[in-house]
Write a protein that holds these residues in place. Sequence first.
Motif, PDB file in Angstrom:
ATOM      1  N   THR A 176     -10.625 -65.081 -63.099  1.00  0.00           N
ATOM      2  CA  THR A 176      -9.942 -63.806 -62.453  1.00  0.00           C
ATOM      3  C   THR A 176      -8.459 -64.111 -62.090  1.00  0.00           C
ATOM      4  O   THR A 176      -8.214 -65.094 -61.283  1.00  0.00           O
ATOM      5  N   THR A 188      -4.120 -57.245 -63.885  1.00  0.00           N
ATOM      6  CA  THR A 188      -5.502 -58.189 -63.702  1.00  0.00           C
ATOM      7  C   THR A 188      -5.762 -58.572 -64.914  1.00  0.00           C
ATOM      8  O   THR A 188      -6.026 -57.758 -66.080  1.00  0.00           O
ATOM      9  N   THR A 190      -8.928 -60.942 -66.711  1.00  0.00           N
ATOM     10  CA  THR A 190     -10.214 -61.818 -66.547  1.00  0.00           C
ATOM     11  C   THR A 190     -10.727 -62.346 -67.756  1.00  0.00           C
ATOM     12  O   THR A 190     -10.208 -61.887 -68.732  1.00  0.00           O
TER      13      THR A 190
END
Length: 248
Positions: A176, A188, A190
Amino acid sequence: MVNVSPGPAPALYPSVITHVRTSPRHYQLTHRTYLWLIDLDAPPRLPRMLRPLAGFDGRDHFGGGSTGIKTGLEAFLATRGITLGGGRVLMLAHARVLGYVFNPLSLYWCHGPGGELRCVVAEVHNTYGERHCYLLGPDAARSADVAKEFYVSPFFPVEGEYRMRLPVPGERLGVTLHFDQGGHRMFTATVRGERRPATAGVLLRAAVRHPWSTVAVSAAIRRHGIALWLRGLPVRKRPRHRPQEGLK
């Protein structure tokens, strides 16, 4: 130091990569691909017919030299006063496929001779042919913060901070990365996957499901960049890139 028990390498991780932008506009993309986890001292040995599907070349990482990836990594670490004493290094990255590779993010878990995790290196490439490495402490396996220093997306400034969680891959892969600016979460990313043995059959199935995977990654980044531009996101001027010591 953090003691870890990394799993066997090489291994393949069929993965789902997700990017979520929360500012200045919400936008999400999901991309399926596969990544390699290799021991830099023991890269995979593939049958001759499969070698075009997985190449690992020192010219694609760090200083771009032909002497090997680990040599380039050690030269970078030496400029920061870090030696590994022959310890194991695990790399998570795309392999060169049919002569082409693009790695937005390559990760290196660097161990000392006793197996302790000494540091983690996050090597970032942008679509302009530039690269930058972030040196993180062993606590990056849980969480680590580092100032952003490299132009990646044309829609985000360089100023800000990354928060990374980079545990050593085991049966599952879970990476992450957050980008924050001024106390606000901007982005973000991931990466989630499950380990598969690096057999000829597993590689062939992955290559069939994701043909020319490295070109697909590069194309997806550009395609989504065009989509964001068409939505009216302003493009940030790219500053002059100054290569880091040890990456020249």
